[in-house]
Design a protein around this motif. Structure first.
Motif, PDB file in Angstrom:
ATOM      1  N   GLU A 206       7.780  39.999  37.373  1.00 54.75           N
ATOM      2  CA  GLU A 206       8.867  39.074  37.708  1.00 54.75           C
ATOM      3  C   GLU A 206       8.467  37.603  37.660  1.00 54.75           C
ATOM      4  OE1 GLU A 206      11.900  39.976  38.108  1.00 54.75           O
ATOM      5  OE2 GLU A 206      11.656  42.153  38.214  1.00 54.75           O
ATOM      6  N   ASN A 207       7.174  37.312  37.733  1.00 52.20           N
ATOM      7  CA  ASN A 207       6.741  35.919  37.751  1.00 52.20           C
ATOM      8  C   ASN A 207       6.496  35.412  36.333  1.00 52.20           C
ATOM      9  OD1 ASN A 207       6.643  35.913  40.621  1.00 52.20           O
ATOM     10  ND2 ASN A 207       4.630  36.921  40.519  1.00 52.20           N
ATOM     11  N   PRO A 208       6.719  34.115  36.082  1.00 52.49           N
ATOM     12  CA  PRO A 208       6.407  33.567  34.760  1.00 52.49           C
ATOM     13  C   PRO A 208       4.920  33.733  34.439  1.00 52.49           C
ATOM     14  CG  PRO A 208       7.740  32.031  36.031  1.00 52.49           C
ATOM     15  CD  PRO A 208       7.324  33.118  36.969  1.00 52.49           C
ATOM     16  N   GLY A 209       4.612  33.920  33.176  1.00 58.14           N
ATOM     17  CA  GLY A 209       3.224  34.067  32.769  1.00 58.14           C
ATOM     18  C   GLY A 209       2.444  32.771  32.934  1.00 58.14           C
ATOM     19  N   ARG A 210       1.115  32.905  33.057  1.00 61.73           N
ATOM     20  CA  ARG A 210       0.249  31.732  33.216  1.00 61.73           C
ATOM     21  C   ARG A 210      -0.549  31.483  31.947  1.00 61.73           C
ATOM     22  NH1 ARG A 210      -3.759  32.528  37.182  1.00 61.73           N
ATOM     23  NH2 ARG A 210      -3.573  34.785  36.876  1.00 61.73           N
ATOM     24  N   SER A 211      -0.924  30.245  31.761  1.00 63.39           N
ATOM     25  CA  SER A 211      -1.689  29.853  30.579  1.00 63.39           C
ATOM     26  C   SER A 211      -3.141  30.287  30.701  1.00 63.39           C
ATOM     27  CB  SER A 211      -1.626  28.335  30.396  1.00 63.39           C
ATOM     28  OG  SER A 211      -2.541  27.909  29.409  1.00 63.39           O
ATOM     29  N   GLU A 212      -3.759  30.571  29.569  1.00 63.18           N
ATOM     30  CA  GLU A 212      -5.184  30.888  29.531  1.00 63.18           C
ATOM     31  C   GLU A 212      -6.012  29.755  30.132  1.00 63.18           C
ATOM     32  OE1 GLU A 212      -8.542  33.117  28.819  1.00 63.18           O
ATOM     33  OE2 GLU A 212      -6.492  33.776  28.417  1.00 63.18           O
ATOM     34  N   SER A 213      -5.551  28.516  29.952  1.00 70.16           N
ATOM     35  CA  SER A 213      -6.318  27.359  30.419  1.00 70.16           C
ATOM     36  C   SER A 213      -6.377  27.260  31.933  1.00 70.16           C
ATOM     37  CB  SER A 213      -5.727  26.066  29.843  1.00 70.16           C
ATOM     38  OG  SER A 213      -4.372  25.912  30.241  1.00 70.16           O
ATOM     39  N   VAL A 359     -16.750  41.372  41.224  1.00 68.22           N
ATOM     40  CA  VAL A 359     -15.528  40.584  41.353  1.00 68.22           C
ATOM     41  C   VAL A 359     -14.541  41.104  40.321  1.00 68.22           C
ATOM     42  CG1 VAL A 359     -14.507  38.281  41.287  1.00 68.22           C
ATOM     43  CG2 VAL A 359     -16.880  38.574  42.056  1.00 68.22           C
ATOM     44  N   ASP A 360     -13.342  41.509  40.787  1.00 72.05           N
ATOM     45  CA  ASP A 360     -12.349  42.016  39.843  1.00 72.05           C
ATOM     46  C   ASP A 360     -11.146  41.081  39.813  1.00 72.05           C
ATOM     47  OD1 ASP A 360     -10.815  42.527  42.098  1.00 72.05           O
ATOM     48  OD2 ASP A 360     -11.351  44.652  42.178  1.00 72.05           O
ATOM     49  N   ASP A 361     -10.056  41.537  39.195  1.00 68.44           N
ATOM     50  CA  ASP A 361      -8.886  40.680  39.007  1.00 68.44           C
ATOM     51  C   ASP A 361      -7.853  40.836  40.112  1.00 68.44           C
ATOM     52  OD1 ASP A 361      -7.339  38.808  37.428  1.00 68.44           O
ATOM     53  OD2 ASP A 361      -6.008  40.488  36.995  1.00 68.44           O
ATOM     54  N   SER A 362      -8.218  41.462  41.242  1.00 63.86           N
ATOM     55  CA  SER A 362      -7.224  41.689  42.292  1.00 63.86           C
ATOM     56  C   SER A 362      -6.654  40.385  42.841  1.00 63.86           C
ATOM     57  CB  SER A 362      -7.843  42.506  43.430  1.00 63.86           C
ATOM     58  OG  SER A 362      -9.006  41.862  43.930  1.00 63.86           O
ATOM     59  N   SER A 363      -7.411  39.302  42.701  1.00 59.19           N
ATOM     60  CA  SER A 363      -6.940  37.998  43.174  1.00 59.19           C
ATOM     61  C   SER A 363      -6.148  37.236  42.121  1.00 59.19           C
ATOM     62  CB  SER A 363      -8.133  37.143  43.603  1.00 59.19           C
ATOM     63  OG  SER A 363      -8.969  36.876  42.481  1.00 59.19           O
ATOM     64  N   SER A 364      -6.112  37.761  40.876  1.00 57.94           N
ATOM     65  CA  SER A 364      -5.434  37.096  39.740  1.00 57.94           C
ATOM     66  C   SER A 364      -6.025  35.731  39.412  1.00 57.94           C
ATOM     67  CB  SER A 364      -3.923  36.954  40.019  1.00 57.94           C
ATOM     68  OG  SER A 364      -3.327  38.218  40.181  1.00 57.94           O
ATOM     69  N   LEU A 365      -7.263  35.493  39.842  1.00 59.76           N
ATOM     70  CA  LEU A 365      -7.898  34.200  39.574  1.00 59.76           C
ATOM     71  C   LEU A 365      -8.650  34.162  38.252  1.00 59.76           C
ATOM     72  CD1 LEU A 365      -9.410  33.449  43.116  1.00 59.76           C
ATOM     73  CD2 LEU A 365      -7.388  32.386  42.067  1.00 59.76           C
ATOM     74  N   TYR A 366      -8.987  35.325  37.719  1.00 62.04           N
ATOM     75  CA  TYR A 366      -9.930  35.347  36.598  1.00 62.04           C
ATOM     76  C   TYR A 366      -9.401  36.069  35.367  1.00 62.04           C
ATOM     77  CZ  TYR A 366     -12.682  34.248  40.708  1.00 62.04           C
ATOM     78  OH  TYR A 366     -13.131  33.680  41.876  1.00 62.04           O
ATOM     79  N   HIS A 367      -8.088  36.340  35.360  1.00 62.24           N
ATOM     80  CA  HIS A 367      -7.495  36.973  34.181  1.00 62.24           C
ATOM     81  C   HIS A 367      -6.015  36.635  34.107  1.00 62.24           C
ATOM     82  CE1 HIS A 367      -6.636  39.835  31.011  1.00 62.24           C
ATOM     83  NE2 HIS A 367      -5.675  40.364  31.753  1.00 62.24           N
ATOM     84  N   VAL A 368      -5.522  36.393  32.896  1.00 64.65           N
ATOM     85  CA  VAL A 368      -4.083  36.282  32.649  1.00 64.65           C
ATOM     86  C   VAL A 368      -3.741  37.200  31.479  1.00 64.65           C
ATOM     87  CG1 VAL A 368      -3.842  33.932  33.529  1.00 64.65           C
ATOM     88  CG2 VAL A 368      -4.377  34.289  31.108  1.00 64.65           C
ATOM     89  N   SER A 369      -2.535  37.709  31.501  1.00 69.58           N
ATOM     90  CA  SER A 369      -2.101  38.647  30.469  1.00 69.58           C
ATOM     91  C   SER A 369      -1.796  37.926  29.160  1.00 69.58           C
ATOM     92  CB  SER A 369      -0.851  39.403  30.939  1.00 69.58           C
ATOM     93  OG  SER A 369      -0.344  40.225  29.907  1.00 69.58           O
ATOM     94  N   GLY A 370      -1.905  38.669  28.076  1.00 69.57           N
ATOM     95  CA  GLY A 370      -1.542  38.142  26.761  1.00 69.57           C
ATOM     96  C   GLY A 370      -0.106  38.441  26.382  1.00 69.57           C
ATOM     97  N   HIS A 371       0.675  39.010  27.304  1.00 68.61           N
ATOM     98  CA  HIS A 371       2.060  39.378  27.004  1.00 68.61           C
ATOM     99  C   HIS A 371       3.022  38.579  27.871  1.00 68.61           C
ATOM    100  CE1 HIS A 371       1.009  42.926  24.537  1.00 68.61           C
ATOM    101  NE2 HIS A 371      -0.021  43.019  25.347  1.00 68.61           N
ATOM    102  N   ALA A 372       4.205  38.341  27.340  1.00 67.82           N
ATOM    103  CA  ALA A 372       5.229  37.579  28.043  1.00 67.82           C
ATOM    104  C   ALA A 372       5.814  38.390  29.189  1.00 67.82           C
ATOM    105  CB  ALA A 372       6.337  37.182  27.069  1.00 67.82           C
ATOM    106  N   ASN A 373       5.909  37.760  30.371  1.00 60.69           N
ATOM    107  CA  ASN A 373       6.556  38.380  31.518  1.00 60.69           C
ATOM    108  C   ASN A 373       8.075  38.260  31.395  1.00 60.69           C
ATOM    109  OD1 ASN A 373       3.943  38.755  32.369  1.00 60.69           O
ATOM    110  ND2 ASN A 373       4.031  37.226  34.005  1.00 60.69           N
TER     111      ASN A 373
END
Length: 556
Positions: A206-213, A359-373
């Motif tokens: 449901e949230n907008p996607g984030r940039s790789e940067s 350290v995994d991605d449970s915090s969403s700090l270290y990975h963003v998806s390559g697909h549009a939300n």
């Protein structure tokens, strides 16, 4: 109107599943359409459902039977679920392959690996360059994704323009590759879009996607704060992420070492094709052995728990002379693909036992998806304003939710899973045919159909074990000696505490002793009867009904 020309869309893979993407478009009279194929991907096996299988392909039989009408194969990007089947099926299809430079580098390698002519892969530039393929004019439209030079396709047909998005996200600063250009997309849609055939993978987010940067500072801070050796894994094809990780390591004063063939190959391909011009310097694994732990960073393959990849090998001990120790840090800069959880957790637990900080991605700090939300998909719907929306690339729940999102905005939408042919000629998509689709397995060096029984029998043997019973009959069709049995995958003794093999042999001998002449001369009935005896003994003794092979030898 049955003989009138029509525009068709037919997914052979990728619609109703994630993976094995293969989409056919055609124009012409029914049964005589000139065709193009968009993508030809694979998916990967698992030990539970496809033991021993190397790769899984979409069933391309329908298209192979019509290969004389195939004008072109177009590859949107270099992920295996879009490009992995090209070398395996090109000889059956024999159509020119078109893609952009980085994807072409990978495609040519895949063609060579399967003994095909790499010159059949034609590198094209991005929009507005156009190629002609029969009745279609096609351009490659740059999009952001998690691999360099991904593209949507602008397909001009005699009845209107189709935009096939491929895999994409809305990213204005993707670190490596081209940013999303909303103005360019607007211009492409200015004269109207007949059909938007669109990626559905993240429609439930449901949230907008984030940039790789947005990851740069988070990853840098984590590396700076960590003591001991720092190891990170991500998808090898995500060259932008690999670059971000490497730059964070260099900024922290660490020497950076890439480990894993896929990682090295992707970075090399990016450099050779010019999509990566400023990658930080790296050292070899031999040099890494002489670097103090606190000054070393490894970027490794195996984010999905692959048993032969660098991550799994490090979790089991030493890999290429290097091993983790208490106080080191291991970062999973990736999302675990559904189905891979068990393998990933196996590695995580192994690292934990070593005292490694995971350290995994449970915090969403270290990975963003390559697909549009979902909000990004809705933004594209609004930007393109298509006459019709065809969801693709996703499980059925994703396709359905995407269609609902389109309908909510007043866009006619239709869910078409693998084998469902749509007629896009008119104002609305109409189901016009259903074709047989399925899966094909690469089993060693051979392709086998999913319904051929090879893997089914393998699973049954794995679940139930196997018994081979050997019988010899003399010239008079009389048993010669006693039958003998061999077992595999079964316990040696059962409820009676006697060896299972001996019990099977004894019961088989009694069956032969009771058999009449007619039964002893009929191999088929004799084999069936002996198989029943073996299974009956096995069920009574060990509670298993094994697969049974009966070998009957007759002396001439």
């Amino acid at each position: 109107m049955s003989g009138a020309e029509r525009l068709i869309y037919l997914p052979l893979g990728g619609a109703g599943e994630v993976g094995m993407n293969a989409y056919v478009y055609g124009w012409g009279k029914p049964g005589k359409e000139r065709l193009i194929l968009v993508d030809l991907g694979v998916t990967f096996p698992d030990m539970e459902t496809t033991p021993g299988v190397d790769l899984i392909f979409p069933d391309m039989s329908w298209l192979i039977e019509r290969a004389v009408r195939l004008e072109a194969i177009l590859i949107t990007h270099g992920h295996e679920d879009h490009i992995g089947g090209i070398g395996h099926f090109w000889r059956d299809l024999r159509a020119p392959v078109y893609c952009r430079r980085f994807t072409g580098h990978l495609a040519q390698r895949k063609m060579e690996e399967r003994g095909n002519d790499p010159e059949q892969v034609h590198v094209v530039e991005a929009f507005p360059e156009t190629i002609e393929a029969g009745p279609f004019q096609i351009s490659f439209l740059p999009v952001s994704h998690s691999i360099p030079e991904s593209s949507a396709l602008v397909i001009d047909t005699p009845v209107g323009r189709i935009v096939h998005t491929g895999d994409f996200k809305l990213d204005g600063a993707p670190v490596v590759g081209e940013p999303f250009d909303a103005e360019l997309w607007h211009d492409i849609a200015a004269d109207g879009i007949k059909a938007l055939v669109c990626d559905s993978t993240n429609v439930h987010v449901e949230n907008p996607g984030r940039s790789e940067s947005t990851l740069t500072n988070n990853i840098r801070d984590l590396v700076l704060q960590s003591s001991g050796m720092f190891v990170a894994t991500t998808f090898a094809s995500n060259v932008a992420r690999v670059k971000t990780l490497a730059e964070a390591g260099r900024e922290a004063g660490r020497s950076v070492c890439l480990m894993g063939r896929a990682m090295l190959r992707m970075v090399q391909a990016s450099v050779e094709t010019g999509v990566l011009t400023d990658f930080p310097p790296v050292i070899s694994h031999e040099e890494a052995e002489d670097i103090p732990r606190e000054n070393l960073m490894l970027i490794v393959t195996g984010s999905q728990g692959e048993r032969r990849a660098a991550t799994a090998q490090l979790s089991r001990g030493k890999y290429l002379g290097l091993e983790l120790a208490e106080g080191d840090t291991f970062l999973f800069s990736s999302k675990t693909i559904p189905g891979n959880e068990r393998g990933v957790l196996r590695n995580v637990n192994a690292f934990s036992e070593m005292g490694v900080n995971v350290v995994d991605d449970s915090s969403s700090l270290y990975h963003v998806s390559g697909h549009a939300n979902r909000p990004d998909l809705e933004a594209v719907h609004e930007l393109m304003r298509p006459q019709m929306l065809i969801p693709m690339h996703g499980e059925h729940r994703m396709l359905r939710r995407h269609a609902e999102a389109g309908e909510a905005k007043g866009i006619t939408s239709k869910v078409a899973t693998n084998g469902t042919m749509l007629d896009l000629t008119g104002e609305y998509p109409v189901v016009c045919e259903h074709v047989e689709t399925g899966r094909v397995y690469l089993d060693g060096a051979q392709k086998v159909g999913a319904l051929d029984g090879v893997v089914r029998d393998r699973i049954r043997m794995a679940l139930n074990g196997h018994v081979m019973l050997n019988v010899i009959l003399d010239e008079e069709d009389e048993p010669l000696g006693e039958p003998w049995a061999e077992t595999m995958g079964l316990v040696e003794t059962g409820r009676s505490n006697a060896p299972l093999v001996e019990l099977v042999e004894a019961e088989a001998a009694q069956f032969l002793a009771r058999a009449n002449d007619k039964l002893l001369t009929d191999d088929e009935k004799l084999e069936s009867g002996l198989r029943r005896v073996v299974r009956q003994v096995s069920v009574e003794e060990i509670g298993k009904k094994p697969e049974v092979t009966v070998v009957i030898s007759r002396l001439a």
